[in-house]
Design a protein around this motif. Structure first.
Motif: not given
Ligand SMILES: O=C(O)CCC(=O)C(=O)O
Ligand SMILES: [Fe+2]
Length: 346
Positions: A267, A304-314
């Protein structure tokens, strides 16, 4: 259908369907005949030529990773790898245990390029294949050409080899390439095992997705690339923080870089960096690039482990299959990083 040659299948009528490149005059032959008489197509527009003022202080070096520490599970070395992929997208590996085969590999490739043109042409790329002797990414008779010749061979898995492109009349060529591939496979497995853990997955995760091994500015359409280069010529340059940085060869090291595939899987955390090789007036240079690429149907979604809606959006699309991305890339001329990676981005 293929025929059997020395235990391997020859896929005469069954190219891989990735694309092709038009035949062009050999750079080596132009130099051999009359280096002062270069066809227009090989003379780059002024704005595309590397400027000496672009160069950075040579004291800036890419990180060096000690593979034997990674093999022993050294946490600090793994952290160093994480930073290398994030901040540079490029690193050199030492203590990889492949020292013996590197000079043999360089000599085998040099022996091929020393053959007379008529011999090399026996291994010329077919009109519908990317493998063989020629040049890559040539899609029109008008485009400016890179100052290099190449021999592109698929080595792993062995069922994908097309022996009609292998110069097996050169003594030891096949054995050396096989030995080199086996050694590199071990190095690649170790890198993938560490990258998998760094991306929050099981150690074997990325390895399972890979299919096989395998200039102007470009990024690589691989997952990772390993480069064996001459020890005494600095030609490779990478774009780092808007400047072109020369990569000084470290004797017996392998240069590794993150390709577009790992950039998408991570990502965007790990960077597929634009790079180029510049010419020199003193002597010809040989480099051996090994592209590790995924199986055709593997999707390039961020893990999935590399996406975080708050900090690392896709920032990369779902459902792009590797083979479609590769065909898209090979149908264009090599033109920096943006166009290829744009295809993968949301
Ligand atoms: O020869 C080099 O230094 C670079 C080769 C390269 O970037 C490639 O083949 O993708
Ligand atoms: Fe490259």
């Amino acid at each position: 259908m293929g025929t059997e040659l020395d235990g391997y299948t020859v896929h005469e009528d069954n190219p891989l369907g990735y694309g092709s490149s038009l035949p062009v005059p050999s750079v080596q032959e132009i130099v051999r005949n009359d280096a002062n008489n270069v066809p227009e197509r090989y003379i780059k527009y002024l704005e595309d030529r590397p400027l000496s003022s672009e160069k950075c202080p040579v004291s800036l070096d890419i990180p060096i990773i000690n593979l034997s520490l990674l093999t022993n599970g050294d946490e600090d070395e793994r952290k160093k790898l994480n930073l290398a992929c994030k901040d540079w997208g490029f690193f050199q590996i030492i203590n990889h245990g492949a020292d013996e085969v590197l000079p043999k590999m360089k000599a085998a490739v040099a022996a091929f390029f020393e053959l007379p043109l008529c011999e090399k042409k026996k291994y010329a790329m077919a009109a519908n294949d990317v493998q063989g002797y020629g040049q890559g990414y040539v899609i029109s008779d008008e485009q400016k050409l890179d100052w290099n010749d190449l021999l592109f061979l698929i080595t792993m898995p062995s069922s994908f080899r097309n022996m009609k492109y292998w110069p097996i009349t050169i003594q030891g060529f096949k054995e050396t390439l096989e030995e080199y591939s086996i050694e590199l496979q071990r190095v690649i497995d170790e890198i993938f095992s560490n990258l998998s853990l760094l991306m929050g997955m099981e150690g074997g995760f990325l390895k399972e997705l890979q299919g096989f091994l395998g200039l102007g500015p470009h990024s690589d359409c691989s997952s990772i690339t390993l480069l064996l280069q001459d020890d005494d010529i600095t030609a490779l340059q990478i774009k780092h923080k808007e400047a072109w940085i020369p990569i000084k060869p470290v004797p017996n090291a392998l240069v590794v870089n993150i390709g577009d595939v790992v950039e998408a899987w991570s990502n965007g955390l790990y960077k597929s960096i634009e790079h180029r090789a510049v010419t020199n007036k003193k002597k010809p240079r040989i480099s051996v690039a090994t592209f590790v690429i995924p199986c055709d149907d593997v999707e390039l979604n961020p893990l999935e482990t590399m996406v975080d809606d708050n900090y690392r959006p896709r920032i990369y699309k779902n459902d792009v299959k590797y083979v479609d991305y590769l065909r898209h890339t090979l149908a264009r001329k090599m033109d920096g990083k943006a166009t290829n990676v744009q295809y993968l981005k949301l």
